[in-house]
Scaffold this motif. Structure first.
Motif, mmCIF file in Angstrom:
data_model
loop_
_atom_site.group_PDB
_atom_site.id
_atom_site.type_symbol
_atom_site.label_atom_id
_atom_site.label_comp_id
_atom_site.label_asym_id
_atom_site.label_seq_id
_atom_site.Cartn_x
_atom_site.Cartn_y
_atom_site.Cartn_z
ATOM 1 N N ASP A 1 60.032 36.978 25.942
ATOM 2 C CA ASP A 1 61.074 38.000 25.870
ATOM 3 C C ASP A 1 61.030 38.844 27.141
ATOM 4 O OD1 ASP A 1 62.676 40.331 25.013
ATOM 5 O OD2 ASP A 1 62.523 39.406 23.042
ATOM 6 N N ASP B 1 58.567 41.827 27.470
ATOM 7 C CA ASP B 1 59.756 42.690 27.456
ATOM 8 C C ASP B 1 59.375 44.164 27.382
ATOM 9 O OD1 ASP B 1 62.749 43.052 27.005
ATOM 10 O OD2 ASP B 1 61.930 44.013 25.211
ATOM 11 N N CYS C 1 63.944 41.828 31.897
ATOM 12 C CA CYS C 1 63.804 43.236 31.509
ATOM 13 C C CYS C 1 63.154 44.047 32.624
ATOM 14 C CB CYS C 1 62.982 43.373 30.231
ATOM 15 S SG CYS C 1 62.867 45.084 29.694
ATOM 16 N N HIS D 1 66.291 37.061 28.244
ATOM 17 C CA HIS D 1 66.921 37.873 29.296
ATOM 18 C C HIS D 1 65.797 38.438 30.140
ATOM 19 C CE1 HIS D 1 65.372 41.165 26.976
ATOM 20 N NE2 HIS D 1 65.978 40.680 25.907
ATOM 21 N N HIS E 1 67.253 46.110 30.034
ATOM 22 C CA HIS E 1 67.341 44.710 30.463
ATOM 23 C C HIS E 1 68.208 44.609 31.716
ATOM 24 C CE1 HIS E 1 66.778 43.726 25.927
ATOM 25 N NE2 HIS E 1 65.702 44.240 26.491
ATOM 26 N N HIS F 1 60.306 47.212 29.980
ATOM 27 C CA HIS F 1 60.968 48.494 29.688
ATOM 28 C C HIS F 1 60.159 49.653 30.266
ATOM 29 C CE1 HIS F 1 64.272 47.325 27.033
ATOM 30 N NE2 HIS F 1 63.465 46.466 26.433
HETATM 31 ZN ZN LIG Z 1 63.927 44.610 25.475
#
Ligand SMILES: [Zn+2]
Length: 497
Positions: free
Chosen positions: A57, A289, A335, A333, A459, A293
């Motif tokens: 992720d 992910d 990030c 995706h 993202h 962030h």
């Molecule tokens: Zn995320």
């Protein structure tokens, strides 16, 4: 006929030949520009009995490459040689476009829906259309109907968007209790890793989700010895890591010796799912992910390496079943807008600066919280935290430039203001996002010293890689839409759509 005319005739002949060849090649189904028509895949090879689908992720090329460069620098200091992760050596490599129906910058709910059921939808929606009325069927349901056992593993909550897209259909990814109920009703065989969000419902007035899951015939196991004892006789299992940070597993960089890893859960998934009819296992590394962030490059790198360790378990299985297995590694995706290169380090990187980092922003944040309780906005001083900064990031005051010290003093001051009273201008929004100002600034400083940087706390819209090994892997090369992953998997497993 003069010479000029003969040359002119020859030129026309060449041009006509090129034009005819061009028309012929455009009509050729084998090579040339990829067909964008969905479901156009044809596969005549053997159907894999064992399918692993790994989803990093928030993982695009910078996350993968920074981990490989970090490992290369560790193994061969001073050499400009990345140490490749196992999956980047797979024979097939492709890349995915990730936009969803809301934005070029998608979320995990819509992108995991695209991977699992082959449709675009809005950000936040799982396996339903843009009107939130029509349901989509994830490939796991068809595989289950064909006799495959199904396993879903993640390092973040098992009710989170990416795992949920492989067993649930909801208008909002935030409906975790509903997602948990759908997990119980799925009939799938193994769930492992993180726990359930909203275990007693959004209003905390519903039966505990463990009871719901048990009543549906699952064994819920959340102690290490019991998890390690699971095998193909264990029946339907939900295995939850006993060591959690909230409902997610710890960042790899914070994982203590003896604590179960993502690789342990993949091994247990194999042990539970292994059967003569085969299995499909989806494994998500969710904290690549979360590190993105938070702009925590060291945490991102360690979780990406741990993702490779988890894939190693599938590779060991593949070596025993080379003619029956397909391993896919991809992402939903990017990030954070991570990149390799920073204004102040120009053409250099210094991955060795990340080696002394011992903890994620989460664990440093706990230390910082303790300190904050002992001081006020007027008495807090950067110098008080020297030992903690050295222990967490390997930085002494002498390692910091005046500019960096200025950033830290300003961030410390903001951190001493209660969250609800912080009135950010655009500058603070860019500097800190929604994170603890002091901790996120330390992450930025160590990232930048290493020659890494981030553009966002959200993202981004860049493509993500696909790596494939085993039966049918050749279908996954090229550059295509993320929904095609579903159609390619359906073709390989002979599912009609
Ligand atoms: Zn995320």
């Amino acid at each position: 006929m003069n010479k000029w005319f003969r040359n002119w005739q020859a030129a026309v002949a060449v041009l006509v030949t090129i034009a005819v060849l061009g028309i012929f090649m455009a009509g050729s189904p084998s090579r040339g520009i990829a067909d964008s028509v969905k479901g156009g895949e044809s596969y005549t090879g053997k159907t894999p009995k064992y399918i692993f689908m790994f989803v990093g992720d928030g993982m695009s090329y910078p996350q993968v490459s920074s981990a490989e460069m970090f490992l290369g620098q560790q193994a061969m200091p001073g050499k400009i040689t990345p140490k490749q992760l196992n999956f980047t050596r797979f024979p097939t490599h492709g890349a995915l476009m990730t936009q969803d129906s809301s934005s070029f910058i998608p979320d995990s709910a819509s992108t995991a829906t695209s991977l699992a059921s082959g449709h675009k939808t809005l950000s936040g929606v799982i396996n339903m259309d843009e009107t939130k009325t029509k349901e989509y069927r994830p490939i796991t349901e068809d595989l289950k109907a064909k006799g495959y056992k199904i396993g879903i593993i993640t390092s973040v909550p098992i009710t989170h968007a990416t795992p949920a897209a492989f067993y649930a259909k909801v208008a909002s990814r935030n409906d975790a209790y509903d997602i948990g109920q759908q997990l119980a009703a799925s009939g799938f065989d193994f769930f492992g890793g993180g726990s359930f969000d909203q275990p007693t419902g959004p209003e905390k007035d519903q039966p505990h989700i463990f009871e719901v899951v048990k009543n549906a015939g699952y064994k819920v196991v959340n102690n290490k010895d019991e998890i390690l004892a699971l095998n193909s006789e264990s029946g339907k299992v939900v295995a939850i890591n006993p060591e959690l940070d909230g409902t997610a597993m710890d960042y790899e960089i914070d994982r203590q010796a003896g604590e179960l890893s993502l690789a342990d859960f993949v091994q247990k998934g194999i042990d539970v799912l292994d059967n003569p009819k085969g299995f499909f296992m989806m494994v998500e590394s969710g904290k690549i992910d979360w590190a993105g962030h938070a702009n925590d490059a060291a945490a991102s790198i360690h979780d990406t390496i741990a993702f490779g360790d988890a894939i190693q378990k599938a590779l060991e299985f593949y070596k025993k079943h080379p003619n029956e297995t397909l391993i896919l590694v991809t992402a939903d995706h990017e990030c954070g807008g991570m990149t390799i290169g920073f204004a102040n380090t120009e053409y250099d990187t210094f991955f060795n600066k990340l080696q002394p980092v011992t903890m994620s922003f989460v664990d440093f944040g706990k230390i910082f919280d303790q300190y904050r309780k002992t001081v006020t906005r007027d008495t807090a001083k950067l110098e008080d935290l020297q030992d903690e900064i050295k222990a967490g990031y390997g930085l002494t005051m002498a390692d910091l430039s005046d500019y960096e010290i200025g950033l830290l003093r300003k961030a410390l001051d903001w951190s001493m203001i209660p969250t609800e009273e912080r009135k950010y201008t655009d500058q603070e929004k860019i500097l800190y996002g929604t994170y603890e100002p002091f901790t996120v600034t330390l992450c930025h400083i160590i990232n930048n010293k290493a020659g890494l940087s981030y553009t966002s706390y959200s993202h981004t819209g860049v493509p993500v890689p696909v790596y494939a090994l085993g039966l049918g892997d050749e279908l996954f090369d090229g550059f295509y839409d993320n929904t095609e992953i579903y159609y390619k998997l359906a073709a390989v497993t002979n599912i009609k759509n």
